[in-house]
Write a protein that holds these residues in place. Structure first.
Motif, PDB file in Angstrom:
ATOM      1  N   PRO A 164       1.151   4.279 -12.321  1.00 64.70           N
ATOM      2  CA  PRO A 164       0.085   4.298 -11.312  1.00 64.70           C
ATOM      3  C   PRO A 164      -0.367   2.892 -10.954  1.00 64.70           C
ATOM      4  O   PRO A 164      -0.150   1.954 -11.695  1.00 64.70           O
ATOM      5  N   SER A 165      -1.006   2.786  -9.805  1.00 65.95           N
ATOM      6  CA  SER A 165      -1.481   1.482  -9.322  1.00 65.95           C
ATOM      7  C   SER A 165      -2.904   1.593  -8.861  1.00 65.95           C
ATOM      8  O   SER A 165      -3.377   2.661  -8.517  1.00 65.95           O
ATOM      9  N   ASP A 166      -3.596   0.477  -8.828  1.00 63.17           N
ATOM     10  CA  ASP A 166      -4.982   0.458  -8.385  1.00 63.17           C
ATOM     11  C   ASP A 166      -5.115   0.365  -6.876  1.00 63.17           C
ATOM     12  O   ASP A 166      -6.163   0.644  -6.323  1.00 63.17           O
ATOM     13  N   SER A 167      -4.115  -0.076  -6.177  1.00 64.09           N
ATOM     14  CA  SER A 167      -4.208  -0.238  -4.740  1.00 64.09           C
ATOM     15  C   SER A 167      -3.899   1.054  -4.031  1.00 64.09           C
ATOM     16  O   SER A 167      -3.398   2.001  -4.591  1.00 64.09           O
ATOM     17  N   ALA A 168      -4.224   1.090  -2.737  1.00 63.85           N
ATOM     18  CA  ALA A 168      -4.053   2.318  -1.968  1.00 63.85           C
ATOM     19  C   ALA A 168      -3.023   2.136  -0.888  1.00 63.85           C
ATOM     20  O   ALA A 168      -2.669   1.041  -0.504  1.00 63.85           O
ATOM     21  N   GLY A 169      -2.522   3.269  -0.376  1.00 60.74           N
ATOM     22  CA  GLY A 169      -1.538   3.225   0.685  1.00 60.74           C
ATOM     23  C   GLY A 169      -2.112   3.762   1.966  1.00 60.74           C
ATOM     24  O   GLY A 169      -3.195   4.281   2.025  1.00 60.74           O
ATOM     25  N   PRO A 170      -1.399   3.667   3.077  1.00 59.15           N
ATOM     26  CA  PRO A 170      -1.921   4.096   4.372  1.00 59.15           C
ATOM     27  C   PRO A 170      -2.011   5.603   4.444  1.00 59.15           C
ATOM     28  O   PRO A 170      -1.257   6.327   3.828  1.00 59.15           O
ATOM     29  N   ARG A 186       0.834  -1.209   0.000  1.00 60.78           N
ATOM     30  CA  ARG A 186       0.000   0.000   0.000  1.00 60.78           C
ATOM     31  C   ARG A 186       0.866   1.255   0.000  1.00 60.78           C
ATOM     32  O   ARG A 186       0.546   2.256  -0.637  1.00 60.78           O
ATOM     33  N   PHE A 187       1.947   1.232   0.737  1.00 62.69           N
ATOM     34  CA  PHE A 187       2.860   2.374   0.781  1.00 62.69           C
ATOM     35  C   PHE A 187       3.479   2.605  -0.607  1.00 62.69           C
ATOM     36  O   PHE A 187       3.566   3.746  -1.080  1.00 62.69           O
ATOM     37  N   GLN A 188       3.901   1.535  -1.265  1.00 65.83           N
ATOM     38  CA  GLN A 188       4.457   1.662  -2.608  1.00 65.83           C
ATOM     39  C   GLN A 188       3.400   2.170  -3.578  1.00 65.83           C
ATOM     40  O   GLN A 188       3.681   2.990  -4.467  1.00 65.83           O
ATOM     41  N   SER A 189       2.160   1.693  -3.412  1.00 65.68           N
ATOM     42  CA  SER A 189       1.080   2.137  -4.290  1.00 65.68           C
ATOM     43  C   SER A 189       0.825   3.627  -4.134  1.00 65.68           C
ATOM     44  O   SER A 189       0.556   4.332  -5.102  1.00 65.68           O
ATOM     45  N   GLU A 190       0.895   4.114  -2.875  1.00 62.10           N
ATOM     46  CA  GLU A 190       0.707   5.550  -2.663  1.00 62.10           C
ATOM     47  C   GLU A 190       1.769   6.342  -3.419  1.00 62.10           C
ATOM     48  O   GLU A 190       1.480   7.374  -4.026  1.00 62.10           O
ATOM     49  N   ALA A 191       3.011   5.859  -3.398  1.00 69.76           N
ATOM     50  CA  ALA A 191       4.081   6.554  -4.106  1.00 69.76           C
ATOM     51  C   ALA A 191       3.814   6.566  -5.614  1.00 69.76           C
ATOM     52  O   ALA A 191       3.975   7.586  -6.279  1.00 69.76           O
ATOM     53  N   ARG A 192       3.415   5.417  -6.161  1.00 73.52           N
ATOM     54  CA  ARG A 192       3.130   5.371  -7.596  1.00 73.52           C
ATOM     55  C   ARG A 192       2.002   6.334  -7.967  1.00 73.52           C
ATOM     56  O   ARG A 192       2.041   7.009  -8.992  1.00 73.52           O
ATOM     57  N   LEU A 193       0.994   6.369  -7.117  1.00 71.50           N
ATOM     58  CA  LEU A 193      -0.150   7.241  -7.376  1.00 71.50           C
ATOM     59  C   LEU A 193       0.265   8.711  -7.355  1.00 71.50           C
ATOM     60  O   LEU A 193      -0.140   9.502  -8.209  1.00 71.50           O
ATOM     61  N   LEU A 194       1.079   9.088  -6.375  1.00 70.19           N
ATOM     62  CA  LEU A 194       1.472  10.492  -6.238  1.00 70.19           C
ATOM     63  C   LEU A 194       2.295  10.972  -7.425  1.00 70.19           C
ATOM     64  O   LEU A 194       2.289  12.163  -7.749  1.00 70.19           O
ATOM     65  N   VAL A 195       3.025  10.061  -8.078  1.00 65.93           N
ATOM     66  CA  VAL A 195       3.809  10.464  -9.244  1.00 65.93           C
ATOM     67  C   VAL A 195       2.903  11.007 -10.341  1.00 65.93           C
ATOM     68  O   VAL A 195       3.258  11.922 -11.080  1.00 65.93           O
ATOM     69  N   THR A 196       1.683  10.454 -10.449  1.00 71.94           N
ATOM     70  CA  THR A 196       0.760  10.873 -11.507  1.00 71.94           C
ATOM     71  C   THR A 196       0.019  12.156 -11.161  1.00 71.94           C
ATOM     72  O   THR A 196      -0.604  12.748 -12.034  1.00 71.94           O
ATOM     73  N   LEU A 197       0.041  12.575  -9.899  1.00 76.71           N
ATOM     74  CA  LEU A 197      -0.740  13.735  -9.467  1.00 76.71           C
ATOM     75  C   LEU A 197       0.143  14.969  -9.418  1.00 76.71           C
ATOM     76  O   LEU A 197       0.720  15.310  -8.384  1.00 76.71           O
ATOM     77  N   ARG A 198       0.285  15.645 -10.545  1.00 80.13           N
ATOM     78  CA  ARG A 198       1.090  16.857 -10.634  1.00 80.13           C
ATOM     79  C   ARG A 198       0.138  18.037 -10.741  1.00 80.13           C
ATOM     80  O   ARG A 198      -0.465  18.281 -11.791  1.00 80.13           O
ATOM     81  N   ASP A 199      -0.066  18.742  -9.633  1.00 83.75           N
ATOM     82  CA  ASP A 199      -1.034  19.828  -9.613  1.00 83.75           C
ATOM     83  C   ASP A 199      -0.607  20.853  -8.571  1.00 83.75           C
ATOM     84  O   ASP A 199      -0.080  20.487  -7.520  1.00 83.75           O
ATOM     85  N   PRO A 200      -0.835  22.152  -8.850  1.00 84.01           N
ATOM     86  CA  PRO A 200      -0.439  23.183  -7.871  1.00 84.01           C
ATOM     87  C   PRO A 200      -1.144  23.041  -6.529  1.00 84.01           C
ATOM     88  O   PRO A 200      -0.677  23.577  -5.530  1.00 84.01           O
TER      89      PRO A 200
END
Length: 829
Positions: A361-367, A52-66
């Motif tokens: 990105p990943s489908d799973s979530a992180g803590p 889940r922690f790794q998934s959160e990191a993958r997800l955050l890479v895709t979220l580039r926003d001010p």
């Protein structure tokens, strides 16, 4: 000793919890301050938690926003795992509410808009945050807010265990239904409510009671200011279908409400208010404000304030040599040598950018975890983009570092030439100005566990070149040495702009090239405007070269469809011909429906018409076809169509008539607008009603037999009660019956009073429940008058009268034959 990410030096801890800790750290090779989120050792040993922690990191890479805190890097080896985040120099919204209770309407609207814009970026990627709360909103010292912690985010529609923070969980999460963007809208509105009122919408401390309140309790909008109550009703609707379908659709409603209630400059006032609240909590900022470095020169010494160690070394060397020099020209030479040496060394001491490695990105979530966002370090150039700068190669000068732009090998910096950049996976890096302190570029680096200590090198930079103090030899000049020839002031010889673009993510980018006549510092300002209105200005400070090429960029609030984007660059000193301007006309965007709301109403009984109100928001002003299909118990009974255009917000009403009211049926409407569809339904109720009641005929004879003929007309076949009351000679009797199954009735009712006196008054009254539109009806009359008494007569002797010569004999009436037949009013006798 706790494990720390290699290449980072911890400064202080910002927070801790069951899932790990968050620290303020400094990147060793660049000096950039970051927030590092460490996964606890216990959770790291849990494969599910680590995934889940790794998934959160993958997800955050895709979220580039001010409006979302940027992730710079993910690091993992056999000793630990960490996410390196942008450090936002601000305080959490929870701290502001704890200290002040409320923020005021304009500040609350500003926080809500910023959060919705950040959520909109996630929703466009079909991601749901699921844990929006005041702890996960960081407000900077300039009033701008950023969203953090996507630890339990999921894909839209994904089935997952119920998770979240109970006071802000939407009703569908309590029911175990899948999360949707409307789930985030509910949580954001609940936080908005708390900013307005100082308390949460529902405050039970018992989880089962709190869940019941979220699902069934009325929305307490009476506690909030009246102008924003409609927003609260929309965002806190129990049914997700009644809320805005996503954050982007809710922003349009928010801005319309805010402008109507608080004026066009509501957002500026809201940011000032937030900045003031943050200033009151300055001690909670991760990085306190520090004054910029200053330098001053006197006749006898040079003083460097706030500079680096090399500056102090040079200053001490200058003071040491000045002891052996005569006052005047000799001292001036020493001071000049020291100043030139410091300027020449500054570029070599600048931090180098960090290499890039993209993550999928990943489908799973992180803590879920709180991460504090960052501030620009002291001395950094103002810029809205966190990407590293790209410097043009020169034959002589400091090393050039070009960040890689693909998933291929990381280029190594070389002196005198730049490595060839490659294509980025779906994204082009946006460089910063020359004097910007460069921040790391997001990447994910995972070192598999080994038996040997990890030796992962993540940074590809050339080490700074630092000359020892002895590089500046003592200088002894005779007093007769003439003063050095003044160096001509540096001016700007040429200024050019090119390559202005606006991509699908509303990022505007262009390139500026400046040629100077010397190496002294020059300044430049870049101003972005949309449709003639300035939206952003950044300033550059350039020195140490004669030619500069910089890539400029700015993320616009939205894609400027059908409008012009203008970039104006001016220099100090001014370039020949003044500032330069380049303009791009952005083509109209395809119009899509961003929001669709439908309501359905049936006219009050006995009405036979239905109406549906449709509200549509769009991304552009192009035409959008709308169709409303009405159905009764699932069978289509009518269709209405319209074409909308010229605006981005519409409200239309479509009607449907029926010959008779469809009592007890389910009426529904399905509305299609563009590619979006929504529906509404209602149960048609038909309360009983009476149009008219009348007495057609009424009689009472002398023997007391009463008869009445009554007609009743109703609005539907629902049951009604009919009551007929007979009264005569002080006696009264009522007959009652129920009428149903039809809309027109005729009934005959009777009653026997017994013998009535001559000339007695009688009446018949008819009424219904519910009452008739014109009230009840009544008929009356009287029994026949008694006949007059006859004079006595002398009858002849029957013995002398011939047979059959006497008076006629009238037969007596039968007992069941009435003696009086009184017609109803209006009938012939």
């Amino acid at each position: 000793m706790e494990w720390s990410a290699p290449g980072y030096t911890e400064v202080k801890q910002l927070g801790s919890g069951g899932s790990g800790r968050v620290v303020l750290a400094v990147h060793d090779e660049t000096g950039v301050r970051v927030a590092v989120k460490y996964l606890s050792e216990e959770l790291r040993r849990d494969p599910e938690a680590l995934a889940r922690f790794q998934s959160e990191a993958r997800l955050l890479v895709t979220l580039r926003d001010p409006h979302i805190a940027t992730m710079w890097e993910y690091v993992q080896d056999h000793d630990g795992a960490a996410i390196v985040m942008e450090l936002v120099n601000g305080v959490s919204l929870r701290a502001l509410l704890r200290e002040n209770g409320t923020t005021g309407p304009e500040a609350a609207l500003t926080v809500l808009k910023g959060s919705l814009l950040g959520l909109a970026r996630a929703h466009r990627l079909r991601l749901v945050h699921k844990d929006y709360k005041p702890e996960n909103v960081i407000v900077r010292d300039d009033g701008v807010s950023k969203l953090v912690d996507f630890g339990i985010a999921v894909r839209e529609g994904a089935t997952a265990r119920p998770e979240g923070t109970p006071p802000y969980m939407a009703p569908e999460l309590w029911a175990g239904a899948p999360a949707s963007p409307a789930t985030d809208v509910y949580a954001a509105t609940a936080v908005f409510f708390e900013c307005l009122t100082g308390h949460r919408p529902y405050r039970s401390t018992e989880p089962s009671v709190l869940g019941y309140q979220h699902v069934y309790a009325p929305i307490p909008v009476q506690d909030a200011p009246e102008p924003v109550r409609e927003l609260l009703m929309r965002g806190l609707a129990k049914d997700p279908a009644d809320r805005p379908r996503g954050a982007e659709a809710f922003v349009a409603e928010l801005e319309e409400t805010a402008r109507a209630a608080y004026g066009d400059d509501w957002e500026e006032r809201g940011r000032r208010r937030l900045a003031g609240l943050v200033a009151l909590l300055a001690l909670l900022l991760p990085v306190p404000e520090t004054p910029p470095a200053q330098a001053s020169t006197s006749l006898a010494r040079t003083v460097f304030r706030g500079g680096h160690e090399l500056g102090r070394t040079v200053a001490r060397a200058a003071r040491h040599n000045a002891v052996r020099l005569a006052m005047g020209a000799g001292l001036a030479v020493v001071v000049a040598v020291a100043a030139v040496f410091v300027l020449a060394s500054r570029d070599r001491l600048l931090p180098r950018p960090i290499d890039v490695a993209a993550a999928a990105p990943s489908d799973s979530a992180g803590p879920a975890e709180l991460v504090s966002p960052p501030a620009t370090p002291v001395g950094a150039t103002e810029s809205a983009t966190p990407e590293p700068a790209v410097f043009p190669p020169e034959s002589t000068g400091p090393a050039v570092i070009v960040p890689p732009t693909s998933d291929g090998p990381t280029p190594t910096a070389t002196r005198g030439r730049a490595p060839t950049p490659t294509a980025t996976r779906g994204r082009t890096p946006t460089p910063l100005p020359a004097r910007t302190t460069r921040r790391p570029t997001p990447r994910v680096t995972v070192t598999p566990p080994t038996t040997q200590p990890p030796t992962t090198r993540r940074l590809t930079t050339s080490p700074p070149t630092t000359l020892p103090p002895s590089t500046l030899p003592p200088t002894t000049l005779p007093p007769s040495t003439p003063a050095p020839t003044p160096v001509p002031a540096t001016s700007v010889a040429a200024l050019a702009l090119g390559g202005l673009t606006v991509n699908e993510d509303a990022v505007a980018a262009a390139t500026v090239t400046i040629r100077a006549t010397g190496l002294a510092p020059i300044g430049a300002s870049a101003t972005w405007a949309v449709a003639g209105e300035t939206v952003h200005t950044e300033r550059l400070r350039l020195s140490g070269r004669t030619t500069y090429t910089r890539a400029l960029s700015h993320t616009l609030a939205e894609r400027p469809c059908g409008r012009t984007v203008t970039l104006t660059v001016a220099t100090t000193p001014a370039a020949p011909g003044g500032a330069r301007t380049t303009t791009l006309s952005v083509p109209p965007c395809p119009t899509t429906v961003t929001g669709l709301r439908v309501s359905l109403d049936m006219s009050p009984s006995p009405g036979t018409g239905a109406a549906t109100r449709v509200r549509v928001t769009t991304s552009g002003t192009g035409e959008v076809p709308v169709q409303a299909r009405f159905a009764v118990n699932g069978d289509t009974v009518g269709t209405a169509t319209a074409t909308l255009g010229g605006r981005i917000s519409y409200s239309r009403t479509f009607g449907q008539g029926f010959r008779t009211r469809p009592c007890g049926a389910t009426l529904s409407v399905t509305v299609t607008a563009g590619s979006e569809q929504a529906s509404a339904r209602t149960r048609v109720t038909c309360p009983p009603g009476v149009r008219r009641v009348s007495i057609a005929r009424a009689t009472v004879n002398g023997r007391g037999a009463a008869v009445a003929v009554v007609t009743v007309s109703t609005v539907n076949d629902r049951p009604v009660r009919l009551a007929v009351t007979f009264s005569a000679a002080g006696r009264q009797h009522t007959e009652q019956l129920t009428l149903s199954g039809d809309t027109s009735y005729t009934r005959t009712l009777s009653h026997a009073f017994g013998e009535l006196p001559c000339g007695a008054r009688w009446a018949v009254r008819a009424a219904t429940r519910p009452g008739a539109a014109g009230g009840g009806d009544e008929a009356s009359g009287s029994t026949p008058e008694c006949p007059p008494e006859e004079e006595p007569s002398h009858d002849p002797d029957p013995s002398t009268d011939p047979p059959g010569s006497g008076p006629p004999v009238t037969p007596s009436p039968r007992p069941d034959e009435p003696t009086t037949d009184q017609p109803a009013p209006g009938e012939p006798g």
